[in-house]
Design an enzyme around this catalytic site. Sequence first.
Site, short mmCIF file in Angstrom:
data_model
loop_
_atom_site.label_atom_id
_atom_site.label_comp_id
_atom_site.label_asym_id
_atom_site.label_seq_id
_atom_site.Cartn_x
_atom_site.Cartn_y
_atom_site.Cartn_z
N SER A 52 31.80 33.45 2.02
CA SER A 52 30.23 33.52 2.04
C SER A 52 29.82 33.19 0.71
CB SER A 52 29.85 34.85 2.24
OG SER A 52 28.20 34.97 2.05
N TYR B 101 28.85 44.21 1.93
CA TYR B 101 29.30 42.83 2.44
C TYR B 101 29.84 42.01 1.29
CZ TYR B 101 28.46 38.57 4.48
OH TYR B 101 28.68 37.15 5.08
#
Length: 284
Positions: free
Chosen positions: A161, A174
């Site tokens: 990501s 996250y």
Amino acid sequence: VEYWPLELYKLSLAPAEAEFSRKIAFITGGAGGIGSATARRLVDEGAHVVLADLNLEGAQKVAADINSSYGENRAIAVKMDVTQEEQIQAAYAETALIYGGVDVIVNNAGLATSSPFDETSLKEWNLNVNVLGTGYFLVAREAFKLMKEQTIGGSMVFVGSKNSIYAGKNVTAYSSVKALEAHLARCIAAEGGEYGIRVNTILPDAILQGSAIWNSNWRNERAAAYGIEPDQLEEHYRKRTTLLVNIYPQDIAEGIAFFASSKAEKTTGCMLTIDGGVPAAFTR
């Protein structure tokens, strides 16, 4: 017969094999937007694919669609929880029995949560670590064993990501584990080189289309973090990119196909951003 001059000449006239002809790709999160787009992209160039997902029905639907378009048995679906070691081992065993082995794995299974750091519970932290950290480790480790045994190399592509290298607001759990993913890939690359096993990472951002993550409460949480309405997110993400574009699952599938292909046969331990150019996440 295949060595007779006339036969050799006939073979020389045959079209070149597709890039992923006779290659087997194992894709976690295969029912989702990135996973399904990647499966179609690889099958389009000759691959056979295994769609591993907790959502078996969704994976079966994608597999059925691929098989109806490209031919019988080009894709299979298996139910698999990336946090369960035995399920992963069973899925690879099934893949080996059906297709003979694994040449490419795409570590793509995912989830996302959002909360201020001081409100991040241990349960939330562990959920992210278990799926995005331990899950990626287990899937890659079992593939590494299989690829070593096959002695023909292989390619692993991790779907990280933008948050792997960018410290976002209200996403401590996250983002931290996404950073773990990227470094895990580099560590495996360092050990895999002598066996011809390449490991690279894609860093996408804001893939809203076809995503179970973005159709969950994550959309509302991220909108709240930016002080906007959920239906304004897509435009918000577009405007913050240098290229003023939105990113789609097919864009990520292209990056994965590149890393998995012979075009990247001398590349390992690499990170590729596909985010439209978010300056805060530039790796250079």
